[in-house]
Design a protein around this motif. Structure first.
Motif, short mmCIF file in Angstrom:
data_model
loop_
_atom_site.label_atom_id
_atom_site.label_comp_id
_atom_site.label_asym_id
_atom_site.label_seq_id
_atom_site.Cartn_x
_atom_site.Cartn_y
_atom_site.Cartn_z
N GLY A 42 3.36 3.23 0.48
CA GLY A 42 3.29 3.25 -0.98
C GLY A 42 4.54 2.62 -1.59
O GLY A 42 4.82 1.44 -1.40
N THR A 43 5.31 3.42 -2.32
CA THR A 43 6.55 2.94 -2.93
C THR A 43 7.79 3.40 -2.17
O THR A 43 8.90 3.14 -2.61
CB THR A 43 6.67 3.47 -4.38
N THR A 44 7.58 4.08 -1.04
CA THR A 44 8.69 4.76 -0.36
C THR A 44 9.02 4.09 0.97
O THR A 44 8.12 3.80 1.78
CB THR A 44 8.34 6.24 -0.11
N LEU A 45 10.30 3.86 1.19
CA LEU A 45 10.82 3.31 2.45
C LEU A 45 11.61 4.39 3.19
O LEU A 45 12.20 5.28 2.57
CB LEU A 45 11.72 2.11 2.18
N THR A 46 11.65 4.27 4.51
CA THR A 46 12.41 5.21 5.34
C THR A 46 13.36 4.44 6.23
O THR A 46 12.98 3.42 6.83
CB THR A 46 11.46 6.06 6.21
N ASP A 47 14.61 4.90 6.30
CA ASP A 47 15.60 4.20 7.12
C ASP A 47 15.69 4.80 8.52
O ASP A 47 14.94 5.73 8.88
CB ASP A 47 16.96 4.14 6.43
N GLU A 48 16.61 4.26 9.32
CA GLU A 48 16.71 4.64 10.73
C GLU A 48 17.12 6.09 10.92
O GLU A 48 16.92 6.67 12.00
CB GLU A 48 17.69 3.70 11.44
N HIS A 49 17.68 6.71 9.89
CA HIS A 49 18.11 8.11 9.99
C HIS A 49 17.11 9.06 9.35
O HIS A 49 17.38 10.25 9.21
CB HIS A 49 19.48 8.28 9.34
N GLY A 50 15.96 8.53 8.94
CA GLY A 50 14.93 9.36 8.35
C GLY A 50 15.08 9.60 6.86
O GLY A 50 14.31 10.35 6.26
N ARG A 51 16.06 8.96 6.22
CA ARG A 51 16.24 9.14 4.78
C ARG A 51 15.25 8.25 4.04
O ARG A 51 15.01 7.10 4.43
CB ARG A 51 17.67 8.79 4.37
N THR A 52 14.70 8.75 2.96
CA THR A 52 13.71 8.00 2.19
C THR A 52 14.32 7.43 0.91
O THR A 52 15.27 7.98 0.36
CB THR A 52 12.49 8.87 1.84
N TYR A 53 13.71 6.33 0.44
CA TYR A 53 14.17 5.62 -0.75
C TYR A 53 12.96 5.20 -1.58
O TYR A 53 11.96 4.74 -1.03
CB TYR A 53 14.96 4.37 -0.39
N LEU A 54 13.06 5.34 -2.88
CA LEU A 54 12.08 4.74 -3.78
C LEU A 54 12.43 3.27 -3.94
O LEU A 54 13.56 2.94 -4.34
CB LEU A 54 12.10 5.42 -5.14
N ASP A 55 11.50 2.39 -3.62
CA ASP A 55 11.76 0.96 -3.72
C ASP A 55 11.38 0.48 -5.12
O ASP A 55 10.21 0.19 -5.40
CB ASP A 55 10.98 0.19 -2.66
N ALA A 56 12.37 0.38 -5.98
CA ALA A 56 12.14 -0.08 -7.36
C ALA A 56 12.03 -1.58 -7.46
O ALA A 56 11.91 -2.12 -8.57
CB ALA A 56 13.25 0.44 -8.27
N MET A 57 12.09 -2.29 -6.32
CA MET A 57 12.04 -3.76 -6.35
C MET A 57 10.87 -4.34 -5.57
O MET A 57 10.74 -5.56 -5.47
CB MET A 57 13.35 -4.34 -5.80
N ALA A 58 9.99 -3.49 -5.00
CA ALA A 58 8.86 -4.00 -4.20
C ALA A 58 9.34 -5.05 -3.21
O ALA A 58 8.79 -6.15 -3.12
CB ALA A 58 7.77 -4.56 -5.10
N GLY A 59 10.37 -4.69 -2.44
CA GLY A 59 10.99 -5.65 -1.53
C GLY A 59 11.82 -6.63 -2.34
O GLY A 59 12.86 -6.28 -2.90
N LEU A 60 11.36 -7.86 -2.42
CA LEU A 60 11.97 -8.87 -3.29
C LEU A 60 10.89 -9.32 -4.27
O LEU A 60 10.35 -10.42 -4.18
CB LEU A 60 12.51 -10.05 -2.48
N TRP A 61 10.50 -8.41 -5.19
CA TRP A 61 9.52 -8.70 -6.23
C TRP A 61 8.13 -8.97 -5.67
O TRP A 61 7.32 -9.63 -6.31
CB TRP A 61 9.91 -9.91 -7.08
N CYS A 62 7.80 -8.47 -4.47
CA CYS A 62 6.63 -9.03 -3.80
C CYS A 62 5.63 -8.05 -3.19
O CYS A 62 4.46 -8.40 -3.03
CB CYS A 62 7.08 -10.01 -2.72
#
Length: 460
Positions: A42-62
């Motif tokens: 969806g809108t959420t990314l997870t990093d190598e340590h399991g922390r999640t982030y809301l992606d307010a940029m859809a990657g690079l606008w895409c």
């Protein structure tokens, strides 16, 4: 049997072996990646340590339809098993690119006729330059080859497309721009409008400046003008009402083609299929990429009007069109794009952009109204920006330029929201996936306000 390295080992491999774009080479070699993203939904990314982030940029606008689309993944798998690749040279064809071209042209302006595929927005804008050159050569106008772009425009990073890009930081290390590319003023009211100048007067002045530039260069030498409907990476610059009407009148007067760079705006970002629909642009050529597949696989295209196509087809007198890439009309990319369009249509995502976009614009303006270091909030649909200034009266930039926007994005990242600092300004941008919720928008904007407050406190 292959053993999967630990996350720390993977980060070290990246540090030692991967050359990262738009990064400081020596710094990356010393410190490694800021984050390693390993999954998304969806809108959420997870990093190598399991922390999640809301992606307010859809990657690079895409990543318009969001991460983890089963439909697109299934389409890729099915196409890879059926036919992973065949070329399109010498009039050879595969089925999915033909189906996709028909779908694209159904949504494009009525004067559009053909779709020429590529791999990225950069190579598509290179191709546009070649098409324009060919067009004028076939018309017996060998001198009509110059291109006018706008300052703060972003059109790619190859030798030719980076020359079109109107960001000096992308020129100085590479001996750019190349000959034959000139730039005119951006419609950036915050810095470019005169005191008390109306939108109509501002637009008319920019049109006069464009006409003066064409006359100075020589109308018989100016071939095309390229513009994003909304200048994305250059600052999310939304042109004032009447701007494109005024500009197009000048272009028609001097027989200058108009290239609409729809790489960011196309396929729904502004709430319509193309930014041209929203802003009254009548292009001769269009550039697409990013949102056509929601970045699940690389794909770009030049959309060619019937006016241009008739010259290319009828005046070439049987000569071969000697341009194209190994991956032009790649069936796998076309399958992903078809599935992506299905998702956008089935889930009513254009309407969702209009609704969520209105919420994003209202929340940004509410959250940053009167903020001591905010000069302007701007945007349209699901794309927005906040520009920071050292002082609002008189309007004063920060020195060094760009440090404050970068600091705000770092503070957002630490709070679990990914925004983007835009080049050669102190602006941060927002361009979330179309599936973003109102609650997620509220969180994104709230975190951005907290980050701005933190940075403002350090400045004080």
């Amino acid at each position: 049997m292959t053993t999967t390295p630990s996350q720390d080992a993977l980060a070290d491999l990246d540090r030692r072996h991967v050359f990262h774009p738009f990064s400081v080479p020596g710094e990356h070699e010393r410190a490694g990646p800021r984050r390693m993203i390993v999954s998304g939904r969806g809108t959420t990314l997870t990093d190598e340590h399991g922390r999640t982030y809301l992606d307010a940029m859809a990657g690079l606008w895409c990543v318009n339809v969001g991460y983890g689309s089963v439909e697109i993944a299934d389409a890729l798998r099915e196409q890879a098993l059926r036919l992973a690749y065949y070329h399109s040279f010498s009039s050879m064809a595969t089925d999915t690119p033909a189906l996709l071209a028909a779908r694209i042209l159904e949504k494009a302006p009525a004067n559009m006729s053909k779709v020429l595929y590529g791999n990225s927005g950069s190579d598509a804008n290179d191709t546009q330059m070649k098409l324009v050159r060919m067009y004028n050569n076939l018309l017996g106008r060998p001198q009509k080859k110059k291109f006018i772009s706008r300052l703060r425009g972003y059109h790619g990073v190859s030798i030719a497309s980076a020359s079109l890009t109107g960001l000096p930081g992308m020129h100085k290390m590479f001996d750019l721009p190349i000959d034959g590319v000139v730039h005119t003023r951006a419609p950036h009211r915050l810095w470019e409008a005169l005191p008390n100048e109306s939108d109509a007067d501002f637009s008319a002045r920019l049109a006069r400046e464009l006409e003066a530039l064409i006359i100075a260069e020589g109308p018989d030498t100016v071939a095309a003008f390229i513009a994003e409907p909304v200048q994305a990476a250059g600052g999310v610059i939304v042109p004032p009402a009447g701007y494109f009407a005024a500009i197009q009148a000048v272009l028609r007067k001097y027989d200058v083609l108009l290239i609409a760079d729809e790489v960011v705006c196309g396929f729904g970002r502004l709430g319509t299929w193309f930014g041209s629909d929203q802003l009254g642009i009548e292009p001769d050529l269009m550039t697409i990429a990013k949102g056509v597949t929601s970045a699940y696989v690389p794909l770009s295209a030049c959309i060619v009007s019937e006016k241009v196509w008739r010259v290319l087809a009828d005046e070439s007198r049987g000569a071969t069109f000697s341009h194209g890439y190994t991956y032009t009309s790649h069936p796998l990319a076309a399958a992903a794009a078809l599935a992506n369009l299905d998702v956008i249509e089935r889930d009513g995502l254009l309407e969702q952009v209009r609704l969520r976009g209105a919420h994003l614009q209202a929340r940004l303006r509410e959250a940053f109204a009167g903020h001591p270091i905010v000069g302007e909030v701007r945007g349209i649909g699901l794309v927005g920006a906040v520009e920071f200034v050292a002082a609002r009266d008189p309007l004063t930039r920060f020195d060094p330029l760009g440090s404050v926007g970068a600091a705000v994005t770092r503070a957002c990242l630490e709070r679990g929201v990914i925004t983007r600092a835009l080049p050669e300004s102190d602006s941060i941008s927002f361009s979330p996936p179309f599936v973003v919720t109102d609650a997620e928008i509220d969180e994104i904007v709230g975190v951005a306000r907290e980050a701005a407050d933190e940075v403002a406190a350090t400045l004080a």
